[in-house]
Design a protein around this motif. Structure first.
Motif, PDB file in Angstrom:
ATOM      1  N   PHE A 186      -6.868   2.826  -2.215  1.00 47.00           N
ATOM      2  CA  PHE A 186      -5.812   1.954  -2.713  1.00 47.00           C
ATOM      3  C   PHE A 186      -4.633   2.730  -3.291  1.00 47.00           C
ATOM      4  CE2 PHE A 186      -9.494  -0.865  -2.791  1.00 47.00           C
ATOM      5  CZ  PHE A 186      -8.960  -2.015  -2.231  1.00 47.00           C
ATOM      6  N   SER A 187      -4.677   4.053  -3.216  1.00 48.04           N
ATOM      7  CA  SER A 187      -3.595   4.848  -3.781  1.00 48.04           C
ATOM      8  C   SER A 187      -2.389   4.846  -2.852  1.00 48.04           C
ATOM      9  CB  SER A 187      -4.060   6.286  -4.023  1.00 48.04           C
ATOM     10  OG  SER A 187      -4.363   6.918  -2.795  1.00 48.04           O
ATOM     11  N   SER A 188      -1.235   5.126  -3.407  1.00 48.35           N
ATOM     12  CA  SER A 188       0.001   5.207  -2.637  1.00 48.35           C
ATOM     13  C   SER A 188       0.856   6.319  -3.220  1.00 48.35           C
ATOM     14  CB  SER A 188       0.767   3.875  -2.669  1.00 48.35           C
ATOM     15  OG  SER A 188       1.125   3.544  -3.993  1.00 48.35           O
ATOM     16  N   SER A 189       1.947   6.621  -2.541  1.00 49.50           N
ATOM     17  CA  SER A 189       2.823   7.686  -3.022  1.00 49.50           C
ATOM     18  C   SER A 189       3.474   7.315  -4.347  1.00 49.50           C
ATOM     19  CB  SER A 189       3.902   7.982  -1.972  1.00 49.50           C
ATOM     20  OG  SER A 189       4.641   6.805  -1.681  1.00 49.50           O
ATOM     21  N   MET A 190       3.748   6.033  -4.573  1.00 46.74           N
ATOM     22  CA  MET A 190       4.356   5.610  -5.833  1.00 46.74           C
ATOM     23  C   MET A 190       3.352   5.632  -6.976  1.00 46.74           C
ATOM     24  SD  MET A 190       6.919   2.501  -4.786  1.00 46.74           S
ATOM     25  CE  MET A 190       8.306   2.792  -3.703  1.00 46.74           C
ATOM     26  N   SER A 191       2.122   5.190  -6.702  1.00 47.48           N
ATOM     27  CA  SER A 191       1.116   5.172  -7.758  1.00 47.48           C
ATOM     28  C   SER A 191       0.744   6.574  -8.203  1.00 47.48           C
ATOM     29  CB  SER A 191      -0.133   4.426  -7.280  1.00 47.48           C
ATOM     30  OG  SER A 191      -0.709   5.085  -6.169  1.00 47.48           O
ATOM     31  N   SER A 192       0.808   7.545  -7.288  1.00 48.09           N
ATOM     32  CA  SER A 192       0.506   8.923  -7.668  1.00 48.09           C
ATOM     33  C   SER A 192       1.558   9.502  -8.590  1.00 48.09           C
ATOM     34  CB  SER A 192       0.391   9.796  -6.409  1.00 48.09           C
ATOM     35  OG  SER A 192       1.628   9.823  -5.715  1.00 48.09           O
ATOM     36  N   GLN A 193       2.776   8.925  -8.582  1.00 47.79           N
ATOM     37  CA  GLN A 193       3.843   9.371  -9.466  1.00 47.79           C
ATOM     38  C   GLN A 193       3.941   8.529 -10.729  1.00 47.79           C
ATOM     39  OE1 GLN A 193       7.377   9.319  -7.073  1.00 47.79           O
ATOM     40  NE2 GLN A 193       6.611  10.859  -5.634  1.00 47.79           N
ATOM     41  N   GLY A 194       2.980   7.649 -10.944  1.00 47.21           N
ATOM     42  CA  GLY A 194       2.960   6.835 -12.148  1.00 47.21           C
ATOM     43  C   GLY A 194       3.746   5.549 -12.044  1.00 47.21           C
ATOM     44  N   MET A 195       4.202   5.175 -10.854  1.00 45.91           N
ATOM     45  CA  MET A 195       4.981   3.953 -10.662  1.00 45.91           C
ATOM     46  C   MET A 195       4.058   2.863 -10.139  1.00 45.91           C
ATOM     47  SD  MET A 195       8.288   5.712  -8.836  1.00 45.91           S
ATOM     48  CE  MET A 195       9.125   4.135  -8.657  1.00 45.91           C
ATOM     49  N   LYS A 196       3.951   1.780 -10.879  1.00 46.78           N
ATOM     50  CA  LYS A 196       3.088   0.679 -10.499  1.00 46.78           C
ATOM     51  C   LYS A 196       3.868  -0.317  -9.655  1.00 46.78           C
ATOM     52  CE  LYS A 196       0.047   0.958 -14.522  1.00 46.78           C
ATOM     53  NZ  LYS A 196      -0.549   0.215 -15.663  1.00 46.78           N
ATOM     54  N   THR A 197       3.256  -0.756  -8.583  1.00 49.02           N
ATOM     55  CA  THR A 197       3.874  -1.737  -7.702  1.00 49.02           C
ATOM     56  C   THR A 197       2.979  -2.962  -7.603  1.00 49.02           C
ATOM     57  OG1 THR A 197       2.829  -0.714  -5.780  1.00 49.02           O
ATOM     58  CG2 THR A 197       5.043   0.035  -6.340  1.00 49.02           C
ATOM     59  N   VAL A 198       3.588  -4.061  -7.208  1.00 53.85           N
ATOM     60  CA  VAL A 198       2.835  -5.297  -7.042  1.00 53.85           C
ATOM     61  C   VAL A 198       2.092  -5.233  -5.715  1.00 53.85           C
ATOM     62  CG1 VAL A 198       2.979  -7.798  -6.867  1.00 53.85           C
ATOM     63  CG2 VAL A 198       4.530  -6.561  -8.388  1.00 53.85           C
TER      64      VAL A 198
ATOM     65  N   LYS B 219      -0.425  -6.810  -2.731  1.00 54.33           N
ATOM     66  CA  LYS B 219      -0.781  -8.071  -2.099  1.00 54.33           C
ATOM     67  C   LYS B 219      -2.297  -8.132  -1.954  1.00 54.33           C
ATOM     68  CE  LYS B 219       3.541  -8.283   0.504  1.00 54.33           C
ATOM     69  NZ  LYS B 219       4.143  -8.368   1.860  1.00 54.33           N
ATOM     70  N   ILE B 220      -2.927  -8.773  -2.917  1.00 53.16           N
ATOM     71  CA  ILE B 220      -4.385  -8.795  -2.943  1.00 53.16           C
ATOM     72  C   ILE B 220      -4.940  -9.622  -1.791  1.00 53.16           C
ATOM     73  CG2 ILE B 220      -6.387  -9.328  -4.397  1.00 53.16           C
ATOM     74  CD1 ILE B 220      -4.638  -9.018  -6.801  1.00 53.16           C
ATOM     75  N   SER B 221      -4.145 -10.567  -1.303  1.00 52.35           N
ATOM     76  CA  SER B 221      -4.649 -11.500  -0.304  1.00 52.35           C
ATOM     77  C   SER B 221      -4.550 -10.978   1.123  1.00 52.35           C
ATOM     78  CB  SER B 221      -3.880 -12.828  -0.408  1.00 52.35           C
ATOM     79  OG  SER B 221      -2.493 -12.611  -0.190  1.00 52.35           O
ATOM     80  N   THR B 222      -4.035  -9.765   1.320  1.00 51.03           N
ATOM     81  CA  THR B 222      -3.928  -9.256   2.676  1.00 51.03           C
ATOM     82  C   THR B 222      -5.311  -8.971   3.242  1.00 51.03           C
ATOM     83  OG1 THR B 222      -3.704  -7.001   1.844  1.00 51.03           O
ATOM     84  CG2 THR B 222      -1.676  -8.241   2.214  1.00 51.03           C
TER      85      THR B 222
ATOM     86  N   MET C 143     -11.139  -3.759   2.650  1.00 51.03           N
ATOM     87  CA  MET C 143     -11.427  -2.565   1.862  1.00 51.03           C
ATOM     88  C   MET C 143     -12.220  -2.911   0.605  1.00 51.03           C
ATOM     89  SD  MET C 143      -7.682  -0.804   2.344  1.00 51.03           S
ATOM     90  CE  MET C 143      -7.914   0.449   1.116  1.00 51.03           C
ATOM     91  N   ALA C 144     -11.865  -4.030  -0.031  1.00 48.11           N
ATOM     92  CA  ALA C 144     -12.615  -4.454  -1.215  1.00 48.11           C
ATOM     93  C   ALA C 144     -14.049  -4.830  -0.859  1.00 48.11           C
ATOM     94  CB  ALA C 144     -11.901  -5.635  -1.878  1.00 48.11           C
ATOM     95  N   SER C 145     -14.238  -5.437   0.309  1.00 48.91           N
ATOM     96  CA  SER C 145     -15.594  -5.783   0.743  1.00 48.91           C
ATOM     97  C   SER C 145     -16.425  -4.532   0.996  1.00 48.91           C
ATOM     98  CB  SER C 145     -15.532  -6.641   2.009  1.00 48.91           C
ATOM     99  OG  SER C 145     -14.820  -7.840   1.777  1.00 48.91           O
TER     100      SER C 145
ATOM    101  N   VAL D 252     -19.922  -3.471  -0.922  1.00 49.46           N
ATOM    102  CA  VAL D 252     -21.162  -3.111  -0.224  1.00 49.46           C
ATOM    103  C   VAL D 252     -21.616  -1.717  -0.634  1.00 49.46           C
ATOM    104  CG1 VAL D 252     -22.178  -2.672   2.044  1.00 49.46           C
ATOM    105  CG2 VAL D 252     -20.683  -4.644   1.715  1.00 49.46           C
ATOM    106  N   SER D 253     -20.665  -0.800  -0.807  1.00 50.00           N
ATOM    107  CA  SER D 253     -21.013   0.561  -1.233  1.00 50.00           C
ATOM    108  C   SER D 253     -21.594   0.557  -2.645  1.00 50.00           C
ATOM    109  CB  SER D 253     -19.780   1.459  -1.173  1.00 50.00           C
ATOM    110  OG  SER D 253     -19.251   1.512   0.136  1.00 50.00           O
ATOM    111  N   ARG D 254     -21.026  -0.266  -3.519  1.00 53.00           N
ATOM    112  CA  ARG D 254     -21.588  -0.362  -4.877  1.00 53.00           C
ATOM    113  C   ARG D 254     -23.009  -0.913  -4.842  1.00 53.00           C
ATOM    114  NH1 ARG D 254     -16.187  -2.568  -5.886  1.00 53.00           N
ATOM    115  NH2 ARG D 254     -14.902  -0.976  -6.912  1.00 53.00           N
TER     116      ARG D 254
END
Length: 316
Positions: A242-254, A256-259, A265-267, A271-273
């Protein structure tokens, strides 16, 4: 090569010829697994142990590190480089989706301006709502995504990074893990005692390790280590997914949880947990030598992922 003990008399006779640090108890033939591959793995461990006199609690982690370094590590590095290349190419085709949507919407809008047509007798008739020339929003989105995937597939093939190659690492890593695990399980079908261990373990006054059964002195040690390392691996990989280039620089973005991609990926993470919980339960009943292999394998995976992410950072 150690002989299989069939009865107590043979056990007493052969125990005097067994090397120090390894003792076999009575063997139950009904529990023997008739798999040549698993038996070969067990025999290989026995041969290496006899030849080198390395303690089992050291031999198994060393074997894990050797196998993972020689077999799975090259595939992991190759896959990480391939995924990074796929990410770069995917950025090139991402703008295609909105462009195709705009073009299809413009064509649909042009066709839908005149919703009537003149028959041969001169009377106007209303066009049907399901006219194949007019696309609804769902059809426009589907065609745009289809075109994007088509061009992405061609681009991946051009640069020799097709998606099917991402399955090569699991196809190698999972059979290797299962084979070694079952080989160690076959090895521990007989009583396996280890008298060689470090001095700090000797201070606990264990006397000797029964590697063919769970660690009775500290029964929660192996399950806690296996479960903790497994959860750390899952959560670390999940954070990378779930990481991105912005999050690695400390910038939080909104996000889209529903994609659909993020839902998938969440599923996978859930399953891994669940698999971590299953491994924790299995390690509480598994032989200590098998749990030791799982611990060393999980620890190697965690260190490997940290180093690979430092050398080849994974960012969406």
């Amino acid at each position: 090569m150690f002989k299989r003990l069939i009865n107590c008399q043979n056990a007493v006779t052969l125990s005097s010829h067994s090397p120090v640090g390894l003792r076999h108890g009575r063997f139950n033939p009904s529990t023997k697994r008739h798999f040549t591959l698993f038996q070969s793995v067990a025999d290989t461990f026995l041969t290496v142990h006899e030849a080198s006199q390395i303690p089992w609690i050291v031999l198994v982690p060393l074997s894990t590190i050797t196998l993972r370094t020689l077999v799975t590590l090259p595939f992991s590095i190759w896959q990480r480089k391939r995924i990074l290349k796929q990410q770069e190419l995917r950025k090139l085709v991402q703008p295609i989706t909105p462009i195709v949507k705009l073009r299809l919407a413009a064509i649909t809008n042009k066709k839908s301006k005149n919703t009537t047509k003149i028959n041969f007798n001169g009377t106007p008739t209303q066009l049907p709502l399901q006219d194949p020339g007019i696309l609804n929003p769902e059809q426009i989105t589907f065609l745009a995504v289809k075109e994007t995937r088509k061009r992405q597939k061609k681009l991946f093939k051009k640069y020799s990074v097709p998606l099917w190659k991402n399955a090569l690492l699991p196809m190698v890593q999972i059979p290797l893990w299962v084979t070694v695990s079952m080989g160690i399980r076959t090895l521990t079908e007989e009583q396996l005692l280890e008298n060689y261990y470090p001095s700090w373990i000797a201070a606990l006054e264990f006397g000797s390790f029964d590697l063919s059964s769970p660690l009775t002195a500290m029964p929660l040690l192996a399950p806690i280590l296996v479960g903790t390392l497994a959860v750390l691996n899952v959560e670390y990989n999940g954070r990378l997914m779930f990481s991105s280039s912005m999050s690695s620089q400390g910038m939080k973005t909104v996000s889209k949880i529903s994609t659909r991609v993020q839902e998938a990926m969440a599923s996978i993470l859930n399953v891994s947990r669940l698999g971590c919980v299953v491994m924790l339960a299995m390690s509480s009943q598994a032989p200590f030598l098998l749990s030791l292999y799982w611990i060393s394998s999980q620890l190697y995976s965690l260190v490997q992922n940290i180093i690979l992410n430092w050398v080849y950072p994974y960012q969406r």
